[in-house]
Design a protein around this motif. Structure first.
Motif, short mmCIF file in Angstrom:
data_model
loop_
_atom_site.label_atom_id
_atom_site.label_comp_id
_atom_site.label_asym_id
_atom_site.label_seq_id
_atom_site.Cartn_x
_atom_site.Cartn_y
_atom_site.Cartn_z
N CYS A 1 11.61 -1.90 6.13
CA CYS A 1 10.57 -0.86 5.87
C CYS A 1 10.23 0.09 7.08
O CYS A 1 10.48 1.08 7.38
CB CYS A 1 9.76 -1.49 5.07
N THR B 1 13.35 2.42 8.58
CA THR B 1 13.28 3.01 7.59
C THR B 1 12.48 4.14 8.54
O THR B 1 13.07 5.44 9.10
CB THR B 1 12.93 2.92 6.41
N SER B 2 11.31 3.89 9.06
CA SER B 2 10.02 4.72 9.01
C SER B 2 10.16 5.21 9.95
O SER B 2 10.68 6.44 10.88
CB SER B 2 8.88 3.72 8.99
N VAL C 1 12.39 13.30 2.76
CA VAL C 1 11.88 13.61 4.04
C VAL C 1 10.88 14.76 4.30
O VAL C 1 11.98 15.67 4.03
CB VAL C 1 12.94 13.28 4.93
N THR D 1 -0.97 7.76 5.04
CA THR D 1 -0.11 6.69 3.96
C THR D 1 -0.03 6.57 2.81
O THR D 1 0.45 6.68 2.26
CB THR D 1 -0.32 5.15 4.56
N CYS E 1 9.22 9.58 2.99
CA CYS E 1 8.88 9.50 4.05
C CYS E 1 8.07 10.75 4.95
O CYS E 1 9.10 11.80 4.50
CB CYS E 1 10.17 9.07 4.24
N SER F 1 5.60 8.76 11.24
CA SER F 1 6.24 8.40 10.42
C SER F 1 5.96 7.85 9.07
O SER F 1 5.45 6.22 9.65
CB SER F 1 7.48 8.25 10.65
N ILE G 1 5.14 5.57 5.00
CA ILE G 1 6.59 5.37 4.20
C ILE G 1 5.55 4.42 3.12
O ILE G 1 4.62 3.71 3.15
CB ILE G 1 8.04 5.06 4.07
N LYS H 1 9.89 3.56 -0.24
CA LYS H 1 11.11 4.11 0.50
C LYS H 1 11.78 3.20 1.31
O LYS H 1 12.65 2.45 1.99
CB LYS H 1 10.90 5.27 0.95
N GLN I 1 14.79 3.13 -2.33
CA GLN I 1 15.85 3.18 -1.00
C GLN I 1 17.46 2.26 -1.95
O GLN I 1 17.70 3.12 -1.94
CB GLN I 1 15.31 3.01 0.58
#
Ligand SMILES: NC(=O)C1=CN([C@@H]2O[C@H](COP(=O)(O)OP(=O)(O)OC[C@H]3O[C@@H](n4cnc5c(N)ncnc54)[C@H](OP(=O)(O)O)[C@@H]3O)[C@@H](O)[C@H]2O)C=CC1
Ligand SMILES: CC(=O)N[C@@H](CCC(=O)OP(=O)(O)O)C(=O)O
Length: 346
Positions: free
Chosen positions: A150, A153-154, A273, A284, A293, A310, A312, A317, A322
């Protein structure tokens, strides 16, 4: 229609997969495998699933899975998929692992950070890192996916364009992560129970977080040189959501507007995105329940630093959404199929 199995039935990743697959037209949940509760109905533990999935959960049976399903989602803790995924290498079953088992190329690095025996090297070599914004074409042809963590990803989505376009010094990156409690899974622990988290912000795993080598491995791949970062994590009193606020030193003279324009062009072909306009920073809640995101950017000309935030939803995500995005790509469906919902707000 592809038949799907989810392993790790009673966990948060699994129930989020069930929620999202409920609106997927090309995947059907054939079985849910539970290590601890096979024979029982998931709705006994999660009554919100009543009438959505009422079959009893099943015990793991590799041969039946090979015969009856096309896709397996592993929503299990680290240390489980590494032993099971190799058993499917002689079959056509697609495996998508939500855990960290297949994300690190080096067995030694995995064993250092996860303190468990690593997957066989051949399995690691075969697994494609499932960050579609970075590896879309490889994912389309993959049979085994290591779904990203997680925080990675961010962090990666927030940093990739700046590194690729050499806007920032890759050696100056600081990532400040904050996450909701569902990131720790469904089991109550001393770390996560109410009186520990309510009205509290708790730094944890400082200098020891298992996502450090993952972030560094993929940042290094983009920069084509070895990168080390400072990454900190904080547990905050909310259920879902994760933010990485990131700082780095600028290598070029650029304005906020120019960097935002670059990011917007970079992610134009990537449906999940969304890059904010100047002066807008994401929260958030604005991505809650969705696969988005959202990224905000500010160039601090006074200090020659960039600030990138960033956000998510860690369960979407950051995990199950994802995983479905990857399954879509692997099967030639629209990347956003079943994932087009508007975030839950407020
Ligand atoms: N929560 C999040 O936000 C994110 C999670 N992840 C990763 O996804 C995976 C699943 O996470 P999450 O669902 O939150 O975790 P949970 O702890 O909520 O669920 C994991 C499930 O795996 C099963 N399980 C536990 N131990 C074993 C074992 N020894 N052998 C086989 N199965 C076992 C259990 O279900 P049962 O007994 O029914 O089989 C358990 O409920 C983890 O690897 C996690 O790190 C990744 C990104 C984000
Ligand atoms: C709050 C909390 O504990 N979050 C977890 C999130 C990690 C995760 O979910 O996944 P992987 O280990 O599979 O990457 C953590 O920081 O370790």
């Amino acid at each position: 229609m592809k038949e799907v199995a989810i392993i790790g039935g009673t966990g948060y990743g699994a129930i989020e997969l069930i929620r999202l697959l409920g609106s997927h037209e090309y995947m059907h949940i054939n079985k849910i495998i539970s290590h601890s509760r096979y024979g029982e109905r998931l709705a006994m533990f999660y009554p919100h699933l009543t009438e959505f999935y009422d079959d009893p959960m099943e015990e793991l049976d590799i041969d039946r899975l090979k015969e009856e399903v096309d896709i397996i989602f592993f929503a299990t803790p680290a240390g489980v998929a590494k032993d099971i995924v190799p058993k499917f290498c002689d079959s056509s079953v697609q495996c998508i692992d939500l855990s960290g088992d297949l994300r690190l190329q080096s067995r030694k690095v995995y064993e250092t950070w996860y303190e468990k025996e690593a997957a066989p090297q051949a399995t690691l070599d075969n697994a494609i890192y499932g960050l579609p914004e970075m590896y879309k074409e490889k994912i389309r042809n993959a049979k085994v996916i290591s779904n990203p963590g997680c925080f990675p990803t961010s962090a990666l989505l927030g940093l990739i364009p700046a590194i690729e376009h050499q806007i920032i010094s890759p050696h100056s990156i600081i990532i400040d992560g904050k996450t909701g409690v569902s990131g720790a899974g469904g089991k109550a622990t001393t770390m996560t129970h109410y009186s520990e988290t309510n009205e509290n912000v708790k730094p944890y795993k400082i200098g020891a977080h298992q996502h450090i080598p993952e972030i560094e491995q993929y940042l290094s791949a983009i920069a084509t040189e070895e990168i080390k970062t400072t990454f900190t994590t904080h547990l905050i009193p909310m259920t879902r959501g994760l933010i990485c606020t990131m700082y780095a030193t600028l290598e070029k003279r650029v304005t906020t507007k120019e960097v935002i324009h670059l990011y917007q062009s970079y992610y134009e072909a990537h449906p999940f995105v969304r890059v904010r306009e100047e002066g807008s920073f994401p929260t958030t809640k604005e991505v809650c329940g969705s696969n988005f995101c959202d990224i905000g950017i500010h160039v601090n000309e006074r200090t020659n630093q960039i600030i990138i935030a960033s956000v998510i939803d860690n369960l979407v995500k950051g995990a199950s959404g994802q995983a479905i995005q990857n399954a879509n790509l692997m099967n030639g469906w629209d990347e956003d199929h079943g994932l087009q919902n508007i975030p839950i707000y407020p």
